[in-house]
Design an enzyme around this catalytic site. Structure first.
Site, PDB file in Angstrom:
ATOM      1  N   LYS A  68      18.122  52.314 105.017  1.00  0.00           N
ATOM      2  CA  LYS A  68      16.852  51.594 104.817  1.00  0.00           C
ATOM      3  C   LYS A  68      16.926  50.246 105.551  1.00  0.00           C
ATOM      4  CE  LYS A  68      14.170  49.361 101.210  1.00  0.00           C
ATOM      5  NZ  LYS A  68      14.331  48.097 100.648  1.00  0.00           N
ATOM      6  N   LYS A  98      21.852  38.895  90.540  1.00  0.00           N
ATOM      7  CA  LYS A  98      22.062  37.668  91.327  1.00  0.00           C
ATOM      8  C   LYS A  98      23.344  36.958  90.897  1.00  0.00           C
ATOM      9  CE  LYS A  98      17.280  36.979  92.653  1.00  0.00           C
ATOM     10  NZ  LYS A  98      16.011  36.401  92.232  1.00  0.00           N
ATOM     11  N   LYS A 114      17.160  43.125 105.305  1.00  0.00           N
ATOM     12  CA  LYS A 114      17.893  41.993 105.880  1.00  0.00           C
ATOM     13  C   LYS A 114      19.310  41.919 105.315  1.00  0.00           C
ATOM     14  CE  LYS A 114      15.371  38.614 103.107  1.00  0.00           C
ATOM     15  NZ  LYS A 114      14.360  39.591 102.623  1.00  0.00           N
TER      16      LYS A 114
END
Ligand code: ADP
Ligand code: TRP
Length: 319
Positions: free
Chosen positions: A189, A110, A192
């Site tokens: 795959k 992140k 989003k």
């Protein structure tokens, strides 16, 4: 088995989420004691826009309830409605070595993607450990990226148990190995983050648009087509029984129909499959009282269990 999972209220759900995570969870309700919550505290680590979080949380709750989480069978609540979890998070922090958190891949990923290196993001796994341990969860179904977090919860539980005696159940992560990866409109795959999704609650126009972007080869309309490596077929298959799959294969092999026809067919079957869920979803959002009633009922059940557990912990820690 006591099964617990947290779901991030992170935007629109797609059919990869449905077949990969939601459907197995709905089926599991029949054989297990299920604890399911919307992880809105965790969502605060990626966005601090209150209005968005509130809307996304309610949308997520409406989505899961309308897709088949049954509040009579499962305990379903919003994480922030059971505040004990934050208290336990602080207590568990005393048992969490810095090194354990420093090794967390998710945190490092992140930061690499540009999120601020806040203490909240860093201590995210401790809050997740509190979610898991507060309810004596045995099994924690998660996506692959979350396995390490369940292992961290287990490590923390072991450390506490070594100090206080057997107070926490040791949790086990579970990933659904049987479910195949659902492909997206571009063949990768469905995710989003790749913007290749077909969304469960998309309006008609959006659904049509998403389906129209599925890439195909250029076999002319009148020629037989290969269903084996057609993305429309792999997606349609998810919604069809074996007889219906055979019929669709025949249509491919026969020729005389183009990919446009198969896209229309896919659109129809997706619409039919989610029709009822979509109606319920719209209804929940239009009449939030019913939604709030279920969430309150779930929170009351979860809170009762949480409070009992906390009593035992207060004795140990001296609070
Ligand atoms: P996304 O990749 O869209 O961000 P998430 O990581 O939020 O999806 O996934 C939530 C859950 O849905 C996870 O349990 C994950 O395994 C499942 N899932 C997501 N995409 C797929 C897919 N394409 N096929 C099967 N399962 C999926
Ligand atoms: N971190 C999980 C995710 O991003 C969500 C979550 C929060 C969770 N608390 C949990 C999952 C407890 C399982 C158990 O998907």
């Amino acid at each position: 088995m006591r099964v617990l999972t947290g779901l991030q209220p992170s935007g629109d759900l797609h059919i990869g989420n449905y077949f990969g995570a939601i459907k197995p969870m709905i089926e599991a309700q029949n054989e297990n004691e299920m604890f399911i919550f919307i992880a809105n505290y965790h969502a605060m680590t990626s966005s601090q826009e209150g209005k968005n979080l509130r809307t996304n949380t309610l949308k997520a709750a409406a989505a899961f309830l309308s897709l088949g989480i049954n509040p009579q069978k499962s305990i379903f609540w919003l994480q922030s409605d059971v505040k004990e979890v934050v208290e336990l998070y602080w207590i568990l922090s005393q048992f969490t070595p810095m090194g354990l958190l420093e090794r967390a891949h998710s945190y490092k990923d992140k930061i690499a993607k540009g999120l601020n290196a806040s203490h909240g993001l860093f201590s995210y796994p401790v809050l997740m450990a509190a979610d898991i341990l507060l309810f004596d969860s045995q099994i924690v179904p998660v996506g692959k990226d979350q396995i390490q977090h369940v292992e961290i919860a287990r490590d923390i539980a072991l450390k506490v148990n070594n100090t206080w005696g057997e107070i926490f159940t040791l949790p086990q992560a579970k990933i659904n190995e049987e479910v195949a990866v659902v492909v997206g409109t571009d063949g990768a795959k469905m995710s989003k983050s790749y913007k290749n999704t077909i969304d469960i609650f998309a309006d008609e126009k959006t659904l049509k648009k998403q389906i129209s972007t599925i890439t195909t080869d250029s076999t002319p309309l009148e020629e037989p087509k290969n269903w084996q490596n057609c993305k429309i077929f792999s997606l349609a298959k998810l919604f069809l029984n074996s007889e219906e799959q055979e019929e669709l294969k025949k249509r491919y092999e026969k020729g005389a129909e183009g990919y446009g026809h198969f896209k229309i067919f896919l659109n129809e079957i997706i619409n039919a499959y989610f029709k009822e869920a979509k109606e319920k979803y719209e209804n929940f959002l239009a009449n939030p009282q019913e939604l709030e009633f279920y969430l309150e009922q779930g929170a009351n059940k979860a809170r009762k269990i949480a409070k009992e557990k906390m009593q035992k912990i207060y004795e140990k820690i001296g609070l």
